[in-house]
Design an enzyme around this catalytic site. Structure first.
Site, PDB file in Angstrom:
ATOM      1  N   HIS A 173       0.824  -1.211   0.000  1.00 36.62           N
ATOM      2  CA  HIS A 173       0.000   0.000   0.000  1.00 36.62           C
ATOM      3  C   HIS A 173       0.860   1.262   0.000  1.00 36.62           C
ATOM      4  O   HIS A 173       2.037   1.221   0.356  1.00 36.62           O
ATOM      5  CB  HIS A 173      -0.861   0.047   1.279  1.00 36.62           C
ATOM      6  N   CYS A 274      -3.062   0.214  10.154  1.00 33.62           N
ATOM      7  CA  CYS A 274      -3.977  -0.796   9.589  1.00 33.62           C
ATOM      8  C   CYS A 274      -5.051  -1.268  10.565  1.00 33.62           C
ATOM      9  O   CYS A 274      -6.126  -1.696  10.144  1.00 33.62           O
ATOM     10  CB  CYS A 274      -3.196  -2.025   9.148  1.00 33.62           C
TER      11      CYS A 274
HETATM   12  N1  GLY Z   1      -2.551  -8.994   5.226  1.00 34.16           N
HETATM   13  C1  GLY Z   1      -3.018  -7.725   4.863  1.00 34.16           C
HETATM   14  C2  GLY Z   1      -3.469  -7.696   3.466  1.00 34.16           C
HETATM   15  O1  GLY Z   1      -2.794  -8.282   2.656  1.00 34.16           O
HETATM   16  O2  GLY Z   1      -4.465  -7.159   3.103  1.00 34.16           O
END
Ligand code: GLY
Length: 285
Positions: A173, A274
């Site tokens: 991200h 997150c």
């Molecule tokens: N484990 C976080 C994701 O890949 O979305």
């Protein structure tokens, strides 16, 4: 045109939404690289400490959603909704295995009396981990998880703010290597991809942000809050994990610094932002 009136309250947060860890995370959570196994007991302890900081140390009202064993990545709530002021955009996560995570979030954000927008376009994908809100504008990473259509829907949803896209190819991200560390301060990793993305953001923006460069990309993902009677608060990765990056954070003299360990969730690409959705409710619920 950016709603600059909100700048003075950047980082103001009253509520947080978090979700428990399913045991299935250890074997089945998505991860970019195979590596060390997640120690579930330790992951839970670290998560409880993270939630404890939000709830007990910072006094937020924390909504704790139960884990769902059929959704191994469900602890990473950031990806399923982008909340700005009183509006919540429920995303269409890029990974098909994560789409059902949105269902429980919808009811939760409705209960918090937010205006809900759903990303229903089947051509759109967006993960909240790709969305950096600076208080003035949004930057959206175009990654394997987030596409142009997703960014367009975000722009339609938050019309008061400019939205610029940034290519992200080397990490999961956009916020895998950056985040806001203060009202005008972008924390950024030192790697070449991180620095390149920062340059693009600087070129796209009319505004000059200060930057805080840390040696470790993942440590550049920190959680900034502006809490009444506490002021600038920053959750950042602990010195035991990233000593050189921690030294950089420790130079921030105006911030209340809270080191947080996140060794286990990082193994499955989870960083500090997150695991929560932060919300500022102006009226008591
Ligand atoms: N484990 C976080 C994701 O890949 O979305």
């Amino acid at each position: 045109m950016a709603a600059l009136g909100h700048l003075s309250t950047f980082g103001r947060v009253t509520h947080a939404v978090v979700r428990g860890l399913p045991e299935s995370l250890c074997q089945h959570a998505l991860r970019r690289h195979k590596g060390d196994e997640v120690d579930f007991a330790r992951a839970e302890r670290e998560h409880q400490l993270y939630v404890g900081v939000l709830k007990n140390k910072l006094g937020l009202q924390v909504v704790e959603l139960p884990a769902d064993e059929s959704l191994p990545d469900c602890v990473f709530v950031e990806d399923v909704a982008v909340v700005c002021e009183e509006t919540a955009l429920l995303t269409r996560p890029g990974a098909v295995s994560r789409r059902k995570e949105v269902d429980m979030m919808k009811g939760t954000l409705e209960n918090l009396q937010l205006n809900i927008v759903e990303m229903t376009d089947e051509n759109a994908t967006l993960d909240g981990g790709d969305v950096l809100f600076t208080g003035r504008e949004f930057f959206v990473g175009l990654s394997k998880r987030t596409n142009q259509r997703g960014a367009e829907i975000l722009a339609d949803t938050f019309k008061d703010y400019a939205v610029s896209t940034v290519p992200v190819s080397d990490t999961l991200h956009l916020k895998s290597f950056c985040s806001m560390a203060g009202p005008n301060l972008i924390a950024i990793g030192s790697s070449e991809p991180a620095q390149k993305a920062l340059k693009i953001m600087q070129q796209m923006s009319d505004h000059r942000y200060d930057k805080l460069t840390v040696p470790d990309d993942v440590a550049a993902n920190c959680v900034y809050l502006n809490i009444p009677n506490k002021g600038h608060v920053l959750l950042h990765r602990a010195p035991e994990e990233y000593p050189e990056s921690a030294k950089v954070f420790e130079k921030l003299k105006d911030h209340m610094l809270i080191p947080v360990t996140n060794t286990e969730l990082e193994k499955v690409d989870g960083l500090l932002t997150c695991s929560s959705i932060l919300i500022n409710k102006k009226v008591d619920l």
